[in-house]
Motif scaffolding. Structure first.
Motif, PDB file in Angstrom:
ATOM      1  N   ARG B 169     -14.549 -45.471   6.905  1.00  0.00           N
ATOM      2  CA  ARG B 169     -15.253 -44.263   7.366  1.00  0.00           C
ATOM      3  C   ARG B 169     -16.310 -43.864   6.347  1.00  0.00           C
ATOM      4  O   ARG B 169     -16.017 -43.729   5.166  1.00  0.00           O
ATOM      5  CB  ARG B 169     -14.264 -43.111   7.550  1.00  0.00           C
ATOM      6  CG  ARG B 169     -13.498 -43.248   8.833  1.00  0.00           C
ATOM      7  CD  ARG B 169     -12.641 -42.027   9.070  1.00  0.00           C
ATOM      8  NE  ARG B 169     -11.755 -42.279  10.196  1.00  0.00           N
ATOM      9  CZ  ARG B 169     -12.067 -41.981  11.451  1.00  0.00           C
ATOM     10  NH1 ARG B 169     -13.195 -41.412  11.732  1.00  0.00           N
ATOM     11  NH2 ARG B 169     -11.217 -42.240  12.428  1.00  0.00           N
ATOM     12  N   ASN B 202      -8.542 -39.108  -9.227  1.00  0.00           N
ATOM     13  CA  ASN B 202      -8.235 -37.684  -9.391  1.00  0.00           C
ATOM     14  C   ASN B 202      -9.320 -36.828  -8.727  1.00  0.00           C
ATOM     15  O   ASN B 202      -9.036 -35.852  -8.037  1.00  0.00           O
ATOM     16  CB  ASN B 202      -8.169 -37.305 -10.868  1.00  0.00           C
ATOM     17  CG  ASN B 202      -6.995 -37.935 -11.583  1.00  0.00           C
ATOM     18  OD1 ASN B 202      -7.043 -38.167 -12.778  1.00  0.00           O
ATOM     19  ND2 ASN B 202      -5.931 -38.231 -10.853  1.00  0.00           N
ATOM     20  N   ILE B 205      -8.883 -36.720  -5.079  1.00  0.00           N
ATOM     21  CA  ILE B 205      -7.813 -35.788  -4.656  1.00  0.00           C
ATOM     22  C   ILE B 205      -8.370 -34.367  -4.565  1.00  0.00           C
ATOM     23  O   ILE B 205      -8.128 -33.647  -3.585  1.00  0.00           O
ATOM     24  CB  ILE B 205      -6.632 -35.830  -5.662  1.00  0.00           C
ATOM     25  CG1 ILE B 205      -6.001 -37.215  -5.716  1.00  0.00           C
ATOM     26  CG2 ILE B 205      -5.614 -34.723  -5.375  1.00  0.00           C
ATOM     27  CD1 ILE B 205      -4.979 -37.521  -4.676  1.00  0.00           C
ATOM     28  N   ILE B 206      -9.141 -33.982  -5.586  1.00  0.00           N
ATOM     29  CA  ILE B 206      -9.704 -32.619  -5.585  1.00  0.00           C
ATOM     30  C   ILE B 206     -10.665 -32.459  -4.406  1.00  0.00           C
ATOM     31  O   ILE B 206     -10.637 -31.452  -3.699  1.00  0.00           O
ATOM     32  CB  ILE B 206     -10.433 -32.337  -6.931  1.00  0.00           C
ATOM     33  CG1 ILE B 206      -9.408 -32.334  -8.058  1.00  0.00           C
ATOM     34  CG2 ILE B 206     -11.181 -31.003  -6.885  1.00  0.00           C
ATOM     35  CD1 ILE B 206      -9.997 -32.359  -9.424  1.00  0.00           C
ATOM     36  N   THR B 208     -10.615 -34.107  -1.590  1.00  0.00           N
ATOM     37  CA  THR B 208      -9.852 -34.057  -0.330  1.00  0.00           C
ATOM     38  C   THR B 208      -9.256 -32.666  -0.136  1.00  0.00           C
ATOM     39  O   THR B 208      -9.277 -32.119   0.974  1.00  0.00           O
ATOM     40  CB  THR B 208      -8.725 -35.112  -0.352  1.00  0.00           C
ATOM     41  OG1 THR B 208      -9.280 -36.355  -0.717  1.00  0.00           O
ATOM     42  CG2 THR B 208      -8.039 -35.242   0.989  1.00  0.00           C
ATOM     43  N   TYR B 209      -8.723 -32.096  -1.227  1.00  0.00           N
ATOM     44  CA  TYR B 209      -8.146 -30.752  -1.108  1.00  0.00           C
ATOM     45  C   TYR B 209      -9.223 -29.757  -0.641  1.00  0.00           C
ATOM     46  O   TYR B 209      -8.986 -28.958   0.277  1.00  0.00           O
ATOM     47  CB  TYR B 209      -7.552 -30.285  -2.450  1.00  0.00           C
ATOM     48  CG  TYR B 209      -7.151 -28.834  -2.379  1.00  0.00           C
ATOM     49  CD1 TYR B 209      -5.983 -28.453  -1.717  1.00  0.00           C
ATOM     50  CD2 TYR B 209      -7.972 -27.838  -2.898  1.00  0.00           C
ATOM     51  CE1 TYR B 209      -5.639 -27.125  -1.587  1.00  0.00           C
ATOM     52  CE2 TYR B 209      -7.637 -26.506  -2.773  1.00  0.00           C
ATOM     53  CZ  TYR B 209      -6.469 -26.149  -2.115  1.00  0.00           C
ATOM     54  OH  TYR B 209      -6.151 -24.834  -1.973  1.00  0.00           O
ATOM     55  N   ARG B 212      -9.993 -30.100   2.973  1.00  0.00           N
ATOM     56  CA  ARG B 212      -8.948 -29.608   3.889  1.00  0.00           C
ATOM     57  C   ARG B 212      -8.709 -28.102   3.774  1.00  0.00           C
ATOM     58  O   ARG B 212      -8.105 -27.513   4.664  1.00  0.00           O
ATOM     59  CB  ARG B 212      -7.617 -30.301   3.550  1.00  0.00           C
ATOM     60  CG  ARG B 212      -7.551 -31.737   3.975  1.00  0.00           C
ATOM     61  CD  ARG B 212      -6.161 -32.244   3.659  1.00  0.00           C
ATOM     62  NE  ARG B 212      -6.072 -33.680   3.652  1.00  0.00           N
ATOM     63  CZ  ARG B 212      -5.064 -34.344   3.124  1.00  0.00           C
ATOM     64  NH1 ARG B 212      -4.059 -33.698   2.558  1.00  0.00           N
ATOM     65  NH2 ARG B 212      -5.038 -35.658   3.152  1.00  0.00           N
ATOM     66  N   ALA B 220       0.340 -22.215   1.898  1.00  0.00           N
ATOM     67  CA  ALA B 220       0.251 -23.543   1.285  1.00  0.00           C
ATOM     68  C   ALA B 220      -1.055 -23.698   0.515  1.00  0.00           C
ATOM     69  O   ALA B 220      -1.110 -24.361  -0.514  1.00  0.00           O
ATOM     70  CB  ALA B 220       0.359 -24.604   2.364  1.00  0.00           C
ATOM     71  N   LYS B 224      -0.871 -24.782  -3.275  1.00  0.00           N
ATOM     72  CA  LYS B 224      -1.422 -26.105  -3.602  1.00  0.00           C
ATOM     73  C   LYS B 224      -2.553 -25.990  -4.601  1.00  0.00           C
ATOM     74  O   LYS B 224      -2.649 -26.789  -5.531  1.00  0.00           O
ATOM     75  CB  LYS B 224      -1.919 -26.796  -2.320  1.00  0.00           C
ATOM     76  CG  LYS B 224      -2.078 -28.274  -2.468  1.00  0.00           C
ATOM     77  CD  LYS B 224      -0.739 -28.948  -2.502  1.00  0.00           C
ATOM     78  CE  LYS B 224      -0.683 -30.216  -3.261  1.00  0.00           C
ATOM     79  NZ  LYS B 224       0.651 -30.770  -3.349  1.00  0.00           N
ATOM     80  N   GLU B 227      -1.074 -25.375  -7.954  1.00  0.00           N
ATOM     81  CA  GLU B 227      -0.420 -26.597  -8.441  1.00  0.00           C
ATOM     82  C   GLU B 227      -1.461 -27.604  -8.958  1.00  0.00           C
ATOM     83  O   GLU B 227      -1.320 -28.153 -10.057  1.00  0.00           O
ATOM     84  CB  GLU B 227       0.362 -27.195  -7.268  1.00  0.00           C
ATOM     85  CG  GLU B 227       1.305 -28.313  -7.616  1.00  0.00           C
ATOM     86  CD  GLU B 227       1.903 -28.932  -6.342  1.00  0.00           C
ATOM     87  OE1 GLU B 227       2.352 -28.177  -5.478  1.00  0.00           O
ATOM     88  OE2 GLU B 227       1.865 -30.166  -6.233  1.00  0.00           O
ATOM     89  N   LEU B 228      -2.513 -27.787  -8.172  1.00  0.00           N
ATOM     90  CA  LEU B 228      -3.537 -28.760  -8.560  1.00  0.00           C
ATOM     91  C   LEU B 228      -4.295 -28.284  -9.807  1.00  0.00           C
ATOM     92  O   LEU B 228      -4.610 -29.099 -10.689  1.00  0.00           O
ATOM     93  CB  LEU B 228      -4.520 -28.986  -7.415  1.00  0.00           C
ATOM     94  CG  LEU B 228      -4.025 -29.878  -6.269  1.00  0.00           C
ATOM     95  CD1 LEU B 228      -5.070 -29.954  -5.160  1.00  0.00           C
ATOM     96  CD2 LEU B 228      -3.703 -31.277  -6.741  1.00  0.00           C
ATOM     97  N   GLN B 231      -2.137 -28.974 -12.775  1.00  0.00           N
ATOM     98  CA  GLN B 231      -2.134 -30.418 -13.069  1.00  0.00           C
ATOM     99  C   GLN B 231      -3.461 -30.848 -13.705  1.00  0.00           C
ATOM    100  O   GLN B 231      -3.489 -31.694 -14.590  1.00  0.00           O
ATOM    101  CB  GLN B 231      -1.903 -31.216 -11.783  1.00  0.00           C
ATOM    102  CG  GLN B 231      -0.475 -31.126 -11.273  1.00  0.00           C
ATOM    103  CD  GLN B 231      -0.308 -31.771  -9.901  1.00  0.00           C
ATOM    104  OE1 GLN B 231      -1.236 -32.268  -9.306  1.00  0.00           O
ATOM    105  NE2 GLN B 231       0.926 -31.749  -9.412  1.00  0.00           N
ATOM    106  N   GLU B 234      -3.485 -29.936 -17.364  1.00  0.00           N
ATOM    107  CA  GLU B 234      -2.695 -30.911 -18.134  1.00  0.00           C
ATOM    108  C   GLU B 234      -3.476 -32.209 -18.300  1.00  0.00           C
ATOM    109  O   GLU B 234      -3.492 -32.807 -19.374  1.00  0.00           O
ATOM    110  CB  GLU B 234      -1.366 -31.191 -17.421  1.00  0.00           C
ATOM    111  CG  GLU B 234      -0.378 -30.044 -17.552  1.00  0.00           C
ATOM    112  CD  GLU B 234       0.783 -30.164 -16.576  1.00  0.00           C
ATOM    113  OE1 GLU B 234       1.030 -31.280 -16.087  1.00  0.00           O
ATOM    114  OE2 GLU B 234       1.418 -29.127 -16.298  1.00  0.00           O
ATOM    115  N   ARG B 235      -4.113 -32.616 -17.250  1.00  0.00           N
ATOM    116  CA  ARG B 235      -4.872 -33.881 -17.247  1.00  0.00           C
ATOM    117  C   ARG B 235      -6.043 -33.805 -18.247  1.00  0.00           C
ATOM    118  O   ARG B 235      -6.333 -34.748 -18.952  1.00  0.00           O
ATOM    119  CB  ARG B 235      -5.412 -34.084 -15.833  1.00  0.00           C
ATOM    120  CG  ARG B 235      -5.920 -35.438 -15.560  1.00  0.00           C
ATOM    121  CD  ARG B 235      -4.854 -36.306 -14.931  1.00  0.00           C
ATOM    122  NE  ARG B 235      -5.276 -37.687 -14.984  1.00  0.00           N
ATOM    123  CZ  ARG B 235      -4.456 -38.713 -15.070  1.00  0.00           C
ATOM    124  NH1 ARG B 235      -3.160 -38.515 -15.098  1.00  0.00           N
ATOM    125  NH2 ARG B 235      -4.911 -39.933 -15.120  1.00  0.00           N
TER     126      ARG B 235
END
Lengths: 308, 266
Positions: B169, B202, B205-206, B208-209, B212, B220, B224, B227-228, B231, B234-235
Motif C-alpha cells: 500500500r 519505532n 509505531i508513532i 501509526t498511532y 489511528r 484507550a 495508549k 504509555e507510548l 516508552q 525510556e528509549r
C-alpha cells in the motif's frame, strides 16, 4: 488489516493447528447431538408416563410443566458445553495472534468459568436478532400498507396491485436481511470478548462489541460475505453428497421418500450434514471472530503498538 | 507462525523478488466486487438489449413474414447470449490487460496478477485465465484448488503460469498534520535529545498511532498515548522529557522532529 487479510490469517491459523481446532469443534458438535438425543429421550419417557396416567389431569399438567423445566435444564447445560468448546477455540486462536503461550487446559478452564455469561450472551444475541426480525418486519409492513393506502392501491386485484405486492415482498426481505446483517456485524465479537478478556471489562460484552465495531460495520459485513463465498463450495459438496446418499438409499431399499423410514433416514442424514458443517466450519468462524476482534482492538485501542 | 504465504522469484537478471501472495481471502473479496460490478453491467445490457430487440421486432414485423420474424427472434437471443459470454470473459481480459493485472475488484483489494517469472501479465495470460474461469467457477472448484496448494493458484493460474500477489500500500506515508505547539516542542527536542536512538520501526509505531488516534476509543486514546510517551522517554534516555506536556503533544513533537531530521526513512 484488510478484509481479505483478516480471512487469510484466520485460514492460516486454522491450517496450522487443524487437528487441535477440529477436536474442539467435534466436542461442540457432539454436545449439540447430545442435546437433541436427550430431548428426544426425555420426550419419549414423559410421553410414556403420560399415556399410563392419562386419567389424572393434575398429574398430566405436572408432567407438562416438569417436561418443559427438564428440557430447559438439559438444553441450557448441553448447549452451554457446546458454546464453551467454541469459546475455547476463540481463546486459543486469540492467544496465537498475541503470540502468547497459554496451555490448552488453562484456556479451557478460563472459558469454563464463564459458562453462564457465555450462555446468556449467546441467548441475548439470538434474542436481539429475533426482535430485530420481528420489529423490522412489522415496521416495513405497516409503512408499505400505509403508503399503498395513501395512493389508493388495491393490493388484492389488478396487475398494478400484484406488481406492488411483489416489490413490497422484495423490499421486505431486503430490509430484514440488511437489518439482520447489520446487527450480526455489530455483535460479531460479543462472545469472543467473554472468551478472551478477563476482569471487569466484560460485564457488558454486547455494549463493548457495539462500541468496538462502530465505523467498521461495512468491513465486518464484507468479511462475513467473503467468508460465505469461500465456504460455499464445501457446503455445496456436502449437499450433493447428501443428495446422492439418499438416492442410493432410495434405490437400494425402494422406499419412497414420504415413507416413515425414508423420512427418518432423510432427517438423520440432514442432521448429520448439519453436524458435519458445524464440525468443519465452527473453527473457521471462531478464529475469524478472534482475528476481527484483534484487529478491532488494534484499531480502537492500539494493542499492537509497543515501542519496546 | 507465518501468517502470510510468500513467494520468492529469481528474474533472468538474477534479481531476487519477494512477493506476498494474495491469499484466498483477498481473491474471494476481489471476485465478489467484480461479480457485483459484472452483474450490474449485465442488468444494464440486458435492459438495453430487451428494449432494442422489442423495437426491432416491432419495426420489422410488418415487412417480414412470420418465418423470418421467428428466426429474427432466435438470432437476437443468440446474439444476446454471445454478448453475455463476451462480457463475462472480456471484463477480466480487458481490465487485466489494460490495468496491468488488475480488475476493479483487484484494484480495490490491492492485489495484482503477475507471471510466474515476476513480469506483468499480458494478453495471452489474461485470456487463458478468463477462458478457464468458468471451470474454476463451476461449483467453486477454483476456491478448493487455491486452498490446497502452497502457491494459491486456481486452475486458470496453473495453465496461464500466473500468480496473484498483494501490492504494497502506498500513500500511507503522507505527512500528518501537526499543531504549532507540537512543532515548537519538536524544535526543543532536536536540540535536547539524540533522535538516532529511535529506529525507523519505532517511528513507524508513532506514526501509526497518530494515524489511528482520532478513531480510537477515548479512554484507550489517553492510556495508549501515555504509555507510548513513557516508552519514548525510556528509549531516548530522557526521563524528564516534556513531562508537563500532554502525551499526544510529545508524540506529535517526536514525529515532527524525526521527519525534520531524517525524513520518512521507511
Amino acid at each position: 488489516m484488510s478484509v481479505g487479510n483478516l480471512i487469510n490469517i484466520a485460514i492460516q491459523i486454522y491450517r496450522a493447528q487443524f487437528t487441535l481446532y477440529l477436536g474442539w469443534a467435534m466436542r461442540a458438535a457432539l454436545w449439540l447431538v447430545a442435546t437433541f438425543w436427550l430431548w428426544s429421550l426425555m420426550s419419549l419417557l414423559i410421553g410414556a408416563i403420560a399415556s399410563v396416567t392419562s386419567d389424572q389431569i393434575g398429574l398430566q399438567v405436572f408432567l407438562i410443566v416438569a417436561s418443559i423445566v427438564i428440557q430447559l435444564i438439559i438444553g441450557s447445560y448441553c448447549i452451554s458445553r457446546s458454546i464453551i468448546c467454541g469459546a475455547t477455540i476463540s481463546r486459543l486462536s486469540y492467544q496465537t495472534l498475541l503470540q502468547s503461550s497459554e496451555t490448552i487446559q488453562l484456556a479451557h478452564q478460563f472459558v469454563r468459568a464463564r459458562r453462564r455469561q457465555l450462555l446468556s450472551a449467546t441467548t441475548n444475541v439470538y434474542f436481539t436478532f429475533f426482535m430485530v426480525y420481528i420489529g423490522v418486519g412489522i415496521i416495513v409492513s405497516v409503512v408499505f400498507y400505509l403508503i399503498g393506502n395513501m395512493f389508493g392501491v388495491n393490493f388484492w386485484s389488478g396487475q398494478l396491485g400484484q406488481t406492488i405486492v411483489v416489490i413490497g415482498i422484495v423490499l421486505f426481505l431486503f430490509s430484514i436481511y440488511a437489518a439482520l446483517l447489520f446487527c450480526f456485524a455489530r455483535l460479531f465479537v460479543c462472545d469472543t470478548i467473554l472468551a478472551v478478556e478477563d476482569g471487569v471489562a466484560v460485564k457488558k460484552p454486547d455494549n463493548m462489541s457495539w462500541k468496538l465495531t462502530q465505523d467498521n460495520t461495512l468491513r465486518i459485513i464484507a468479511v462475513v460475505l467473503t467468508t460465505g463465498v469461500i465456504m460455499m463450495p464445501s457446503l455445496l459438496l456436502l449437499q450433493v453428497i447428501t443428495h446422492y446418499i439418499f438416492l442410493l438409499y432410495d434405490g437400494a431399499f425402494h422406499y419412497p421418500s414420504s415413507d416413515f423410514i425414508g423420512f427418518w433416514f432423510n432427517f438423520l442424514l440432514g442432521l448429520t450434514v448439519r453436524i458435519l458443517c458445524i464440525f468443519v466450519f465452527l473453527p473457521l468462524w471462531k478464529i475469524l471472530q478472534s482475528t476481527v476482534y484483534y484487529d478491532l482492538k488494534a484499531r480502537k485501542e492500539g494493542i499492537d503498538l509497543q515501542l519496546i | 507462525m507465518q501468517l502470510f504465504n510468500e513467494v520468492t522469484l529469481q528474474t533472468p537478471e538474477s534479481v531476487t523478488l519477494k512477493f506476498r501472495l494474495a491469499g484466498i481471502g483477498n481473491r474471494a473479496y476481489a471476485l465478489l466486487i467484480d461479480y457485483i460490478l459484472w452483474s450490474l453491467m449485465l442488468i444494464g445490457i440486458s435492459l438495453v438489449w430487451y428494449l432494442v430487440s422489442v423495437r426491432l421486432v416491432e419495426l420489422l414485423e410488418p415487412i417480414l413474414s412470420d418465418r423470418f420474424t421467428d428466426s429474427l427472434e432466435l438470432w437476437l437471443v443468440a446474439s444476446y447470449l454471445l454478448t453475455i459470454f463476451a462480457i463475462y470473459v472480456g471484463y477480466f481480459v480487458f481490465f487485466e490487460v489494460g490495468w496491468q493485472g488488475q480488475t476493479p475488484g483487484k484494484r480495490w483489494v490491492n492485489i495484482r496478477v503477475i507471471r510466474d517469472n515476476g513480469r506483468p501479465a499480458r494478453l495471452p495470460q489474461a485470456l487463458l485465465r478468463a477462458l478457464l474461469r468458468p471451470i474454476d467457477d463451476l461449483v467453486f472448484l477454483g476456491v478448493l484448488v487455491i486452498l490446497f496448494n502452497r502457491q494459491e493458484k486456481r486452475i486458470g493460474d496453473w495453465l496461464a503460469g500466473t500468480l496473484v500477489i498483494q501490492e504494497e500500500r502506498r500513500g500511507q506515508a503522507k505527512r500528518l498534520p501537526v499543531p504549532e505547539a507540537a512543532q515548537a516542542l519538536a524544535q526543543e527536542l532536536l536540540e535536547q535529545v539524540n533522535l538516532e536512538r529511535l529506529s525507523p520501526e519505532n517511528f513507524a509505531i508513532i506514526r501509526t498511532y497518530l494515524q489511528r488516534h482520532d478513531k480510537m476509543l477515548p479512554a484507550a486514546r489517553r492510556t495508549k498515548s501515555d504509555e507510548l510517551a513513557q516508552q519514548l522517554r525510556e528509549r531516548l534516555e530522557a526521563p524528564e522529557l516534556a513531562l508537563q506536556s500532554p502525551s499526544i503533544l510529545v508524540l506529535q513533537a517526536v514525529y515532527w522532529a524525526y521527519q525534520q531530521a531524517y525524513g520518512d526513512r521507511l
